[in-house]
Design an enzyme around this catalytic site. Structure first.
Site, mmCIF file in Angstrom:
data_model
loop_
_atom_site.group_PDB
_atom_site.id
_atom_site.type_symbol
_atom_site.label_atom_id
_atom_site.label_comp_id
_atom_site.label_asym_id
_atom_site.label_seq_id
_atom_site.Cartn_x
_atom_site.Cartn_y
_atom_site.Cartn_z
ATOM 1 N N GLY A 20 0.828 -1.214 0.000
ATOM 2 C CA GLY A 20 0.000 0.000 0.000
ATOM 3 C C GLY A 20 0.855 1.254 0.000
ATOM 4 N N ARG A 24 7.293 1.930 1.206
ATOM 5 C CA ARG A 24 7.555 0.490 1.414
ATOM 6 C C ARG A 24 7.961 -0.135 0.072
ATOM 7 N NH1 ARG A 24 8.327 -1.657 6.264
ATOM 8 N NH2 ARG A 24 6.283 -1.619 7.219
ATOM 9 N N ARG A 43 1.994 11.162 -8.977
ATOM 10 C CA ARG A 43 1.244 11.383 -7.713
ATOM 11 C C ARG A 43 1.961 10.772 -6.510
ATOM 12 N NH1 ARG A 43 -4.705 12.252 -8.170
ATOM 13 N NH2 ARG A 43 -5.179 12.856 -10.321
ATOM 14 N N ARG A 87 -0.189 -8.804 -3.268
ATOM 15 C CA ARG A 87 -0.297 -7.708 -2.277
ATOM 16 C C ARG A 87 0.531 -8.111 -1.059
ATOM 17 N NH1 ARG A 87 -2.000 -4.068 1.080
ATOM 18 N NH2 ARG A 87 -3.169 -4.588 2.975
ATOM 19 N N SER A 90 -0.092 -4.899 5.401
ATOM 20 C CA SER A 90 -0.286 -5.084 6.841
ATOM 21 C C SER A 90 -1.780 -5.125 7.107
ATOM 22 C CB SER A 90 0.340 -3.920 7.601
ATOM 23 O OG SER A 90 1.671 -3.770 7.244
ATOM 24 N N GLU A 181 -8.120 -5.361 6.656
ATOM 25 C CA GLU A 181 -7.302 -4.399 5.902
ATOM 26 C C GLU A 181 -8.228 -3.730 4.912
ATOM 27 O OE1 GLU A 181 -6.120 -5.876 2.291
ATOM 28 O OE2 GLU A 181 -8.101 -6.444 2.952
ATOM 29 N N MET A 182 -7.702 -3.231 3.767
ATOM 30 C CA MET A 182 -8.586 -2.400 2.930
ATOM 31 C C MET A 182 -8.420 -2.614 1.440
ATOM 32 S SD MET A 182 -8.261 1.082 5.214
ATOM 33 C CE MET A 182 -9.641 1.932 4.447
ATOM 34 N N SER A 205 0.047 -5.932 12.039
ATOM 35 C CA SER A 205 0.805 -4.824 12.645
ATOM 36 C C SER A 205 0.047 -4.194 13.810
ATOM 37 C CB SER A 205 1.088 -3.742 11.601
ATOM 38 O OG SER A 205 -0.120 -3.148 11.226
ATOM 39 N N ASP A 206 -1.245 -4.494 13.940
ATOM 40 C CA ASP A 206 -2.007 -3.989 15.089
ATOM 41 C C ASP A 206 -3.081 -5.012 15.454
ATOM 42 O OD1 ASP A 206 -3.014 -2.681 12.414
ATOM 43 O OD2 ASP A 206 -4.765 -2.720 13.742
ATOM 44 N N ARG A 219 8.229 -4.555 12.710
ATOM 45 C CA ARG A 219 7.537 -4.487 11.406
ATOM 46 C C ARG A 219 8.516 -4.777 10.287
ATOM 47 N NH1 ARG A 219 4.424 -0.515 13.793
ATOM 48 N NH2 ARG A 219 5.664 1.239 13.069
HETATM 49 N N1 LIG Z 1 -9.302 -0.973 8.098
HETATM 50 C C1 LIG Z 1 -8.119 -1.269 8.650
HETATM 51 N N2 LIG Z 1 -7.033 -1.270 7.863
HETATM 52 C C2 LIG Z 1 -5.853 -1.553 8.446
HETATM 53 C C3 LIG Z 1 -5.772 -1.851 9.820
HETATM 54 N N3 LIG Z 1 -4.481 -2.078 10.131
HETATM 55 C C4 LIG Z 1 -3.808 -1.910 8.998
HETATM 56 BR BR1 LIG Z 1 -1.966 -2.037 8.902
HETATM 57 N N4 LIG Z 1 -4.605 -1.596 7.953
HETATM 58 C C5 LIG Z 1 -4.110 -1.403 6.569
HETATM 59 O O1 LIG Z 1 -3.231 -0.281 6.633
HETATM 60 C C6 LIG Z 1 -3.773 0.819 5.933
HETATM 61 C C7 LIG Z 1 -4.394 1.738 6.951
HETATM 62 O O2 LIG Z 1 -3.420 2.127 7.911
HETATM 63 C C8 LIG Z 1 -4.764 0.262 4.935
HETATM 64 O O3 LIG Z 1 -4.125 0.175 3.669
HETATM 65 C C9 LIG Z 1 -5.120 -1.131 5.481
HETATM 66 O O4 LIG Z 1 -5.000 -2.116 4.467
HETATM 67 C C10 LIG Z 1 -6.919 -1.848 10.612
HETATM 68 O O5 LIG Z 1 -6.902 -2.124 11.823
HETATM 69 N N5 LIG Z 1 -8.078 -1.551 9.986
#
Ligand SMILES: Nc1nc2c(nc(Br)n2[C@@H]2O[C@H](CO)[C@@H](O)[C@H]2O)c(=O)[nH]1
Length: 236
Positions: A20, A24, A43, A87, A90, A181-182, A205-206, A219
């Site tokens: 992402g 990195r 960008r 991909r 984290s 994640e997203m 990571s969290d 990390r």
């Molecule tokens: N929604 C979400 N995204 C997360 C989280 N921890 C991480 Br690292 N991410 C990822 O890290 C970015 C947000 O910090 C996004 O690209 C997510 O893919 C979380 O606790 N929640």
């Protein structure tokens, strides 16, 4: 060139690692690739191509969230003929079965995003990884075990980082989803649409339940283990 990537035809390798964070992407290129060259900084979303163990490999930042990721994945697949996108990111752990630093190899990804609702007219599609790529990643993690535990399971690709309704993740956790994640669900959907290969590997990571976080040094170590798994799988 494509709208958001300034690479000339042929400058992007058939295999692309897809973090992402563009910084990195630079770290991966500098740490793992020989003769890495920057091919785009449009960008600020950096892209590099180099070689790893004789294989041409690119690293492209995706940005955060499925809309951004989808812009780059569409252009990688459609404008540059990329075959494989892994991909490497984290995520947050949704269950105490996982600890921070663990690695998730995602066999599939759920989503709360509108992106697939629109695409499938409100019906539910199942975004899943390319199985041979998934299998190769599992085999790579078994052949060279990383410092932390490896899990194969589902991710939840959420459109919200700052969730307004955290209780809505409960059903996903009850049905075995490991982390949030997203980006993964959108990537798997696009790979299927283009008939290409995709896999998402995330380091925890969290921790959503315990609130624990990793240090920058932790990390970096875990991220390196994950990149080695991704490279072995993508070039197998
Ligand atoms: N929604 C979400 N995204 C997360 C989280 N921890 C991480 Br690292 N991410 C990822 O890290 C970015 C947000 O910090 C996004 O690209 C997510 O893919 C979380 O606790 N929640």
């Amino acid at each position: 060139m494509s709208t958001h990537i300034a690479a000339a035809p042929g400058q992007i390798a058939p295999i692309v690692l897809f973090p992402g964070d563009p910084l990195r992407a630079r770290w991966i290129a500098e740490t793992f690739l020989d003769d890495a060259e920057l091919y785009s900084e449009t960008r600020g979303m950096l892209g590099f191509t180099g070689t790893w163990e004789g294989h041409r490999v690119s690293v492209q930042g995706s940005g955060m969230g499925q809309p951004s990721m989808a812009i780059y994945a569409n252009e990688l697949f459609d404008s540059y003929g990329v075959e494989t996108i892994v991909r490497v990111g984290s995520c947050g752990a949704l269950t105490e079965k996982l600890a921070v630093r663990d690695i998730i190899i995602a066999n599939g990804a759920c989503t709360d995003s509108g992106i697939n609702r629109v695409r499938f007219n409100g019906l539910d599609y199942a975004p899943v990884a390319d199985f041979p790529l998934l299998r190769a990643a599992v085999e790579a993690s078994e052949a060279e075990p990383p410092a932390s535990a490896v899990h194969v399971g589902l991710l939840l690709s959420s459109d919200q980082f700052y969730s307004t309704r955290p209780e809505l993740t409960e059903p996903f956790v009850q049905h075995g989803v490991l982390g949030v994640e997203m980006e993964a669900a959108g990537l798997y959907t696009l790979a299927a649409y283009y008939g290409r290969r995709a896999l998402a590997i995330c380091t925890v990571s969290d921790h959503i339940i315990t609130g624990e976080e990793t240090t920058a040094q932790e990390r970096e170590q875990t991220f390196g283990d994950m990149i080695r798994i991704a490279l072995r799988a993508a070039t197998a």
